[in-house]
Design a protein around this motif. Structure first.
Motif, PDB file in Angstrom:
ATOM      1  N   ASN A 134       0.871  -1.169   0.000  1.00 54.69           N
ATOM      2  CA  ASN A 134       0.000   0.000   0.000  1.00 54.69           C
ATOM      3  C   ASN A 134       0.908   1.218   0.000  1.00 54.69           C
ATOM      4  OD1 ASN A 134      -2.350  -1.499   0.072  1.00 54.69           O
ATOM      5  ND2 ASN A 134      -2.457  -1.507   2.296  1.00 54.69           N
ATOM      6  N   VAL A 135       0.731   2.091  -0.982  1.00 51.99           N
ATOM      7  CA  VAL A 135       1.605   3.249  -1.145  1.00 51.99           C
ATOM      8  C   VAL A 135       0.761   4.487  -1.425  1.00 51.99           C
ATOM      9  CG1 VAL A 135       3.515   1.846  -2.031  1.00 51.99           C
ATOM     10  CG2 VAL A 135       1.908   2.884  -3.634  1.00 51.99           C
ATOM     11  N   ARG A 136       1.421   5.609  -1.438  1.00 53.99           N
ATOM     12  CA  ARG A 136       0.820   6.864  -1.891  1.00 53.99           C
ATOM     13  C   ARG A 136       1.371   7.156  -3.274  1.00 53.99           C
ATOM     14  NH1 ARG A 136      -3.483   8.630   0.895  1.00 53.99           N
ATOM     15  NH2 ARG A 136      -3.118   8.388   3.101  1.00 53.99           N
ATOM     16  N   CYS A 137       0.474   7.405  -4.207  1.00 53.54           N
ATOM     17  CA  CYS A 137       0.870   7.867  -5.528  1.00 53.54           C
ATOM     18  C   CYS A 137       0.448   9.326  -5.570  1.00 53.54           C
ATOM     19  CB  CYS A 137       0.193   7.057  -6.638  1.00 53.54           C
ATOM     20  SG  CYS A 137       0.699   7.560  -8.294  1.00 53.54           S
ATOM     21  N   ASN A 138       1.426  10.196  -5.442  1.00 56.85           N
ATOM     22  CA  ASN A 138       1.180  11.615  -5.204  1.00 56.85           C
ATOM     23  C   ASN A 138       0.353  11.721  -3.931  1.00 56.85           C
ATOM     24  OD1 ASN A 138       2.723  12.387  -7.384  1.00 56.85           O
ATOM     25  ND2 ASN A 138       0.999  12.381  -8.787  1.00 56.85           N
ATOM     26  N   HIS A 139      -0.917  12.016  -3.984  1.00 61.32           N
ATOM     27  CA  HIS A 139      -1.735  12.187  -2.781  1.00 61.32           C
ATOM     28  C   HIS A 139      -2.769  11.072  -2.602  1.00 61.32           C
ATOM     29  CE1 HIS A 139      -3.973  13.785  -6.126  1.00 61.32           C
ATOM     30  NE2 HIS A 139      -5.069  13.706  -5.419  1.00 61.32           N
ATOM     31  N   LEU A 140      -2.741  10.054  -3.461  1.00 63.40           N
ATOM     32  CA  LEU A 140      -3.769   9.016  -3.452  1.00 63.40           C
ATOM     33  C   LEU A 140      -3.273   7.708  -2.845  1.00 63.40           C
ATOM     34  CD1 LEU A 140      -5.025   9.601  -7.086  1.00 63.40           C
ATOM     35  CD2 LEU A 140      -6.094  10.389  -4.983  1.00 63.40           C
ATOM     36  N   ALA A 141      -4.115   7.059  -2.068  1.00 64.49           N
ATOM     37  CA  ALA A 141      -3.799   5.738  -1.512  1.00 64.49           C
ATOM     38  C   ALA A 141      -4.023   4.694  -2.602  1.00 64.49           C
ATOM     39  CB  ALA A 141      -4.684   5.450  -0.307  1.00 64.49           C
ATOM     40  N   VAL A 142      -2.978   3.893  -2.861  1.00 67.25           N
ATOM     41  CA  VAL A 142      -2.995   2.913  -3.953  1.00 67.25           C
ATOM     42  C   VAL A 142      -2.374   1.617  -3.459  1.00 67.25           C
ATOM     43  CG1 VAL A 142      -2.040   2.407  -6.243  1.00 67.25           C
ATOM     44  CG2 VAL A 142      -2.808   4.714  -5.724  1.00 67.25           C
ATOM     45  N   ASN A 143      -2.926   0.485  -3.898  1.00 62.42           N
ATOM     46  CA  ASN A 143      -2.250  -0.792  -3.698  1.00 62.42           C
ATOM     47  C   ASN A 143      -1.466  -1.046  -4.964  1.00 62.42           C
ATOM     48  OD1 ASN A 143      -2.270  -3.963  -4.182  1.00 62.42           O
ATOM     49  ND2 ASN A 143      -2.184  -3.538  -1.989  1.00 62.42           N
ATOM     50  N   LEU A 144      -0.156  -1.161  -4.844  1.00 70.09           N
ATOM     51  CA  LEU A 144       0.751  -1.340  -5.982  1.00 70.09           C
ATOM     52  C   LEU A 144       1.325  -2.745  -5.935  1.00 70.09           C
ATOM     53  CD1 LEU A 144       2.455  -0.023  -8.330  1.00 70.09           C
ATOM     54  CD2 LEU A 144       4.173   0.419  -6.575  1.00 70.09           C
ATOM     55  N   ALA A 145       1.299  -3.441  -7.055  1.00 72.84           N
ATOM     56  CA  ALA A 145       1.879  -4.785  -7.142  1.00 72.84           C
ATOM     57  C   ALA A 145       2.698  -4.892  -8.411  1.00 72.84           C
ATOM     58  CB  ALA A 145       0.784  -5.842  -7.143  1.00 72.84           C
ATOM     59  N   ARG A 146       3.865  -5.503  -8.300  1.00 67.14           N
ATOM     60  CA  ARG A 146       4.670  -5.775  -9.493  1.00 67.14           C
ATOM     61  C   ARG A 146       4.234  -7.146 -10.007  1.00 67.14           C
ATOM     62  NH1 ARG A 146      10.280  -3.716  -9.905  1.00 67.14           N
ATOM     63  NH2 ARG A 146      10.435  -3.546 -12.153  1.00 67.14           N
ATOM     64  N   THR A 147       3.655  -7.175 -11.196  1.00 70.33           N
ATOM     65  CA  THR A 147       3.122  -8.412 -11.762  1.00 70.33           C
ATOM     66  C   THR A 147       3.971  -8.932 -12.911  1.00 70.33           C
ATOM     67  OG1 THR A 147       1.662  -7.135 -13.207  1.00 70.33           O
ATOM     68  CG2 THR A 147       0.760  -7.874 -11.084  1.00 70.33           C
TER      69      THR A 147
END
Length: 184
Positions: A134-147
């Motif tokens: 779970n990260v911040r992309c600029n100001h947004l909460a995002v779940n990021l996964a390397r697929t």
């Protein structure tokens, strides 16, 4: 009085069809099957093992005792029910299929594009294929996964999907990004 509600994607009408996919491409998925799984106290290891053993879903670690579960083979209406039946009292399951949007950023510059707005080391040694956070992309909460080696999935709340797409377009300004709905 009865109402007839029509389901619409959060980005319908904002993303036009494109004639060609560029090397760097952002694909927006139309109907993902998503659920959040929260392990009951004392059952985290057991739930993790059950999710890992389930070959038809992808469980992404979000935090202690919490996973975001995605499935391509399940209908959005059935994923949460099937997980709930499988996990029983060991976990709480909440359907998120209509509340979140899944985007896939792929291409040779995908990590460089994301580095413009995400404060996580995306080098393959630090963030390998299969890792999620779970990260911040600029100001947004995002779940990021390397697929994949040059492929990332981003899961965002439906109400912030347009803002995330706009941010990604800005972050990719010098990388020739194309954006379209996914074909799968």
């Amino acid at each position: 009085m009865a109402y007839d509600y029509q389901a619409a994607h959060a980005l319908d009408g904002t993303i036009g069809a494109i004639s060609e996919h560029r090397a760097n491409h952002l694909a927006v998925h139309r109907a993902p099957a998503l659920a959040v799984v929260l392990a009951a106290p004392g059952h985290s290891a057991e739930v993790a093992a059950l999710l890992a053993a389930e070959g038809t879903v992808e469980a992404r670690f979000c935090g202690p005792g919490e996973w975001l579960v995605l499935a391509e083979t399940h209908a959005p209406e059935t994923l949460a029910a099937e997980l709930d039946a499988r996990l029983g009292a060991r976990a709480h399951v909440c359907d998120q299929s209509h509340g979140r949007v899944v985007l896939t950023l792929s291409g040779p510059d995908a990590a460089r594009i994301l580095a413009n707005g995400i404060a996580v080391d995306l080098h393959p040694d630090a963030f390998p294929v299969g890792r999620a956070a779970n990260v911040r992309c600029n100001h947004l909460a995002v779940n990021l996964a390397r697929t994949g080696e040059a492929r990332f999935d981003l899961v965002v709340a439906r109400s912030f999907a347009q803002a995330l797409v706009d941010d990604l377009k800005t972050m990719a300004r010098s990388h020739h990004l194309s954006v379209d709905f996914a074909t799968r």
